[in-house]
Design an enzyme around this catalytic site. Structure first.
Site, mmCIF file in Angstrom:
data_model
loop_
_atom_site.group_PDB
_atom_site.id
_atom_site.type_symbol
_atom_site.label_atom_id
_atom_site.label_comp_id
_atom_site.label_asym_id
_atom_site.label_seq_id
_atom_site.Cartn_x
_atom_site.Cartn_y
_atom_site.Cartn_z
ATOM 1 N N ASP A 457 0.834 -1.202 0.000
ATOM 2 C CA ASP A 457 0.000 0.000 0.000
ATOM 3 C C ASP A 457 0.863 1.245 0.000
ATOM 4 O OD1 ASP A 457 0.871 -0.521 2.654
ATOM 5 O OD2 ASP A 457 -0.797 0.616 3.503
ATOM 6 N N ARG A 461 5.817 4.321 5.902
ATOM 7 C CA ARG A 461 5.484 4.321 7.326
ATOM 8 C C ARG A 461 5.564 2.897 7.891
ATOM 9 N NH1 ARG A 461 -0.581 5.724 5.754
ATOM 10 N NH2 ARG A 461 -1.439 3.627 5.537
ATOM 11 N N ASP A 462 5.180 2.728 9.146
ATOM 12 C CA ASP A 462 5.257 1.407 9.775
ATOM 13 C C ASP A 462 4.067 0.569 9.310
ATOM 14 O OD1 ASP A 462 3.322 2.920 10.997
ATOM 15 O OD2 ASP A 462 3.855 2.335 13.039
ATOM 16 N N GLU A 463 4.065 0.275 8.019
ATOM 17 C CA GLU A 463 2.975 -0.508 7.453
ATOM 18 C C GLU A 463 3.514 -1.302 6.263
ATOM 19 O OE1 GLU A 463 -0.723 1.442 7.435
ATOM 20 O OE2 GLU A 463 -1.750 -0.153 6.367
ATOM 21 N N ASP A 470 -5.779 -2.673 -2.502
ATOM 22 C CA ASP A 470 -5.034 -1.684 -3.268
ATOM 23 C C ASP A 470 -4.630 -2.260 -4.619
ATOM 24 O OD1 ASP A 470 -4.925 -1.263 -0.383
ATOM 25 O OD2 ASP A 470 -3.688 0.476 -0.796
ATOM 26 N N TRP A 526 -11.277 -6.157 -1.154
ATOM 27 C CA TRP A 526 -9.917 -6.571 -0.793
ATOM 28 C C TRP A 526 -9.754 -8.047 -1.179
ATOM 29 C CZ3 TRP A 526 -11.462 -1.953 0.436
ATOM 30 C CH2 TRP A 526 -10.546 -0.969 0.723
ATOM 31 N N GLU A 737 -2.277 8.819 -0.693
ATOM 32 C CA GLU A 737 -3.286 7.934 -0.114
ATOM 33 C C GLU A 737 -4.634 8.630 -0.017
ATOM 34 O OE1 GLU A 737 -2.320 6.733 3.852
ATOM 35 O OE2 GLU A 737 -3.700 5.032 3.773
ATOM 36 N N HIS A 758 0.988 6.071 -2.527
ATOM 37 C CA HIS A 758 -0.023 5.032 -2.411
ATOM 38 C C HIS A 758 -0.633 4.877 -3.794
ATOM 39 C CE1 HIS A 758 -1.118 3.821 1.673
ATOM 40 N NE2 HIS A 758 -2.270 3.375 1.227
#
Ligand code: RAM
Length: 876
Positions: A457, A461-463, A470, A526, A737, A758
């Site tokens: 995605d 960041r912490d992802e 997506d 999703w 995003e 994103h």
């Protein structure tokens, strides 16, 4: 025939067919010719084993040139064969010359081929330290061929005799490690010599042991890293020396005292060990390794290319921030890391680099990174200037703040190294509006940043997770821009394997991590990635084998989704769903608060996915009746629940109308009214985006198909927030995003989920390619092209190119004086195209070659806007 050349064969979807896992890889080739209307009448494939007699298909009368079955005896482990092809055109007595030889080599295909054991270093103290592992060995005879088969629990770089092995970055990438761990094969013949040799592995946490996800946790796959390598060296006398990771290896802390994907890397150059991977290095002080567990049945050969350094970008500016910090600007939000040309400086000098995508109030805007520290540190050894680049991390950034630099930092001291899966670029788009071109360029960069081994995605960041929704919306765009199939096959294999753990429910992100406290449930839009992504890849590449491989996953998803839908297929159980995520109406802290209820979106998606599976069944010769029936029932339920007899949809939202129209959920008599109401809705929304992740990619297509092209163009060319071009006006160099990740006043959106990279909302590029430029597949794999450019108000030209499986195609049009339309088309050999001109004339069918058309067209007129609606004073 001189004007006929056939290229080197492509093997499955590999860029380099070394160490492949397929025993009977399918072959594709592209013929180049200026001959018009060229069709392949026959081909001959020759497959030559080393030292053995060649196998030949003989002349095969067939026009097949894409993913042609192997035919030759299957490859066995390590086997190497040379493959070439020649072709005949219709009516040719003589074939083309043979195409270039391609050497195909199998990897280690059987669990029994592996004799290596996993070795674990004793990890030094510290949060994310890297380690070195090594052993020496002697080769008693000259080397004729050598292969290194290697992987790791962690991320690694191998070295032989002081030289790096290969150019892969962050190997072995991220797969669902418990089920599938990728190894790669390297030709290391030139790195070895008779006598003393040394093999080293530099190992860090990576995805295996490092921090992953937004819960601040690590050790998802284990709390120890490990290396696994098997070096096979063949000698002239036919003997083989095998050197593997085993109990003889020793390890020591690396000078990378900290190496994490999210947090960055620290290199203490004072502790560097120059010849650690060369023979003769004294490792007496090193620690013996411990044996670890690795199930060799989980080892898989790659299906696509690795992550590589794909570009180097110079620094655009070095500036001083309001608070006096030194900032560098790359001019482009990208994913990778900075390479530093460090000057001489006193030993112990610490140079620190922090990264961010945007500036806020002139300083680094790091809040969107959440817990990811994205900080690299290098400690100088006082031994003179040198170049340094982190090895085991990546950042999403455009800006960096540098502290501790000895002397004055100059732009030429730094450069950005761009990292992503090294896919082949296959698609381009240009047009007369520079902002739309920038939008498209932002889509390309958004894809590059997020196709780093898995489709993520966001990259910063912490992802950085493989969110399925997506990709579900972005897959058509992605597969136009780059050859994604090899990479996505691996991800889809992971998706299927993870799904089994949840009774067919596709996890929200793949690879799955139990990040959230609630159970996995079928997630509309999703989970549909299980169906949509294989179908899109089939449409774009003609790969029906991929559909066959995913069939079980596709159908298991439909069953899970239908179970959540309930008897009436309207999701009465309620509960949470992302739905039309990040609808522009949703407040920053509640991204699921969409205009269109998720149940409405879900019934629509169920209809579409079930029908798609029914279509896939037809391709595969399977019985798809129950999916076709489910699809029709879901469509009927959508109409019964959400559509008036005349075609008005229950929710006055662009998404609800776009779903109804694009997913073909309406009765023919309802379509015209619904189309006009969608255009009306877009007008009421002031020609702004008023939808979220799932609806937005459908709106321009729905408008086009409804005959409301001018409204689609108005929406595309809108520059006020929210719109596709608003971020461009704010200087965006990637897709964001949120429509307003940066607010008009230059501040960062206060939501705690605010990425500036994103790709999901970049899915509109697919419409740019197919409709604005007018280049689309009319049959799987572009065997037939649909060339149907749709000029609209605001653009005077557009063009697209695509490397189809049959060769390069292009479409380019221009409109002069408002009404004189000119079109140039290149149709690849062995294909045909249906050309539809925008003057209403009958479609023309053409064969391969260059074609030009002209037409007198009605001048594209902007939508008439009711004055009252657009005059703010009128409301006062
Ligand atoms: C966030 C991101 C991601 C999306 C999920 C549902 O983490 O926006 O793109 O798929 O939520």
């Amino acid at each position: 025939m001189s004007d006929l050349t056939v290229g080197a064969v492509t093997v499955e979807h590999h860029r380099e067919p070394l160490g492949i896992g397929e025993t009977a890889p399918r072959l594709s080739w592209v013929t180049s010719t200026e001959l018009p209307d060229w069709r392949q009448a026959a081909y001959e494939v020759e497959v030559e084993p080393q030292g053995g007699p060649a196998w030949s298909s003989g002349r095969v009368d067939s026009d097949a040139s894409v993913l042609v079955p192997w035919g030759a005896p299957p490859l066995t482990s390590r086997e190497r064969r040379t493959v070439r092809v020649r072709v005949w055109g219709a009516g040719d007595a003589q074939p083309s010359a043979w195409g270039e030889d391609v050497v195909v080599e199998a990897g280690l295909l059987e669990p029994a081929d592996w004799t290596a054991t996993l070795v674990r270093p004793v990890l030094p103290e510290g949060d994310e330290p890297a380690v070195l592992l090594r052993r020496e060995f002697v080769l008693d005879a000259p080397v004729v061929r050598a292969r290194l088969y290697a992987t790791a629990q962690g991320v690694f770089e191998a070295e032989l005799n002081g030289a790096p092995v290969g150019d892969e970055v962050l190997a072995p990438g991220w797969t669902s490690y418990r089920h599938r761990l990728r190894y790669r094969t390297h030709d290391v013949t030139s790195l070895l010599a008779e006598g003393g040799n040394a093999l080293g592995v530099h190992l860090a946490d990576g995805w295996f042991r490092g921090y992953l996800g937004f819960t601040g946790k690590r050790d998802w796959y284990g709390d120890r890293t490990g290396a696994f390598a098997q070096l096979e060296v063949d000698h002239a006398d036919g003997s083989r020396t095998v050197v593997t990771t085993d109990g003889t290896w020793r390890s020591a802390p690396s000078w990378l005292t900290r190496a994490g994907l999210y947090n960055g890397e620290t290199a203490d150059l004072r502790a560097e060990l120059p010849d650690w991977s060369a023979p003769g290095f004294d490792d007496a002080g090193w620690t013996p390794v411990e044996a670890g567990e690795l199930d060799v049945a989980t080892l898989v050969a790659p299906t696509g290319p690795p992550i590589r350094r794909t570009q180097v970008l110079p620094v655009q500016a070095v500036t001083t921030s309001p608070s006096g910090r030194t900032l560098v600007d790359l001019g482009q939000n990208l994913v990778g890391r900075l390479r530093l040309r460090l000057p001489d400086g006193p030993a112990g000098t610490e140079v620190t680099v922090r990264h961010a995508e945007v500036l806020e109030d002139g300083e680094l805007g790091t809040r969107p990174l959440r817990a990811a520290r994205a900080t690299d540190v290098v400690v100088l050894d006082g031994d003179g200037p040198r170049t340094w680049e982190p090895r085991f991390t990546f950042h999403g950034f455009r800006y960096a703040e540098v502290t501790g630099w000895p002397g004055e930092l100059r732009a030429e001291d730094l450069e950005a190294v761009v990292l992503h899966t090294d896919m082949r670029r296959t698609g381009t788009f240009t047009c007369s509006d520079p902002d739309v071109e920038r939008l498209h360029e932002n889509v390309v960069w958004g894809m590059r940043g997020n196709f780093l081994d898995i489709p993520t995605d966001c990259p910063q960041r912490d992802e950085r997770l493989g969110w399925t929704g997506d990709l579900q919306v972005f897959a058509p765009t992605a597969s136009f821009l780059y050859d994604t199939t090899g990479m996505l096959r691996s991800w889809l294999a992971d998706l299927a394997v993870e799904q089994r753990g949840f009774d067919g429910t596709v996890p929200m992100y793949v690879p799955f991590l139990p990040l959230l406290p609630f159970p996995q449930q079928p997630e509309v839009g999703w989970g549909d990635a299980a169906v949509v992504v294989p179908w899109v890849l089939y449409q774009r590449t003609g790969d029906a084998g991929l559909l066959a491989d995913q069939w079980e996953s596709m159908t298991a998803w439909i069953d899970a989704f239908a179970a959540r839908a309930g008897e009436d297929l309207d999701f009465p159980g309620g509960g949470f769903s992302f739905g039309d995520w990040l609808d522009t109406a949703a407040p920053p802290d509640n991204p699921a608060a969409a205009r269109t209820p998720w149940q409405c979106v879900a019934t629509a998606y169920l209809a579409r996915s079930a029908r798609t599976v029914a279509q896939a069944a037809r391709v595969l010769g399977r019985d798809g009746a129950r999916f076709a029936e489910l699809g029709e029932r879901a469509a009927a339920r959508f109409r019964a629940e959400y559509v008036s007899p005349n075609g008005r949809v229950a929710f006055p939202s662009q998404t609800a109308y776009a779903l109804a129209l694009e997913f073909d959920l309406l009765e023919p008599r309802q379509r015209g009214h619904a189309g006009r109401l969608l255009a009306d809705q877009v007008l009421k929304d002031g020609f702004h985006i008023a939808s979220g992740f799932l609806g937005t990619p459908l709106v321009t297509d729905a408008l086009t198909d409804a005959g409301e092209l001018a409204t689609a163009y108005e929406l595309l060319l809108q520059r006020e927030n929210p719109s596709w071009l608003y971020p461009v006006t704010m200087g965006a160099t990637t897709i964001w995003e949120r429509w307003d990740s940066m607010l008009p006043d230059g501040s960062i959106n206060p939501g705690d989920m605010t990425s500036f990279n994103h790709y999901a909302l970049g899915a509109v590029a697919d419409w740019l390619h197919r409709t604005v430029a007018g280049l689309a597949p009319a049959a799987p794999g572009y065997r037939r092209l649909q060339v149907e450019p749709r000029p609209g108000p605001g653009l005077t030209s557009a063009a697209a190119t695509h490397e189809t499986p049959y060769g390069p195609a292009s479409v380019s049009w221009a409109l002069t004086g408002g009404t004189a339309f000119a079109l140039d088309v290149v149709v690849p050999p062995n294909t045909t195209a249906e050309v539809v001109l925008p003057d209403g004339s009958a479609p023309v069918e053409v064969g391969s070659g260059r074609h030009s058309f002209t037409a007198e067209v009605p001048e594209p007129r902007p939508v008439e806007k009711p004055a009252l609606f657009f005059d703010p004073d009128a409301h006062a």
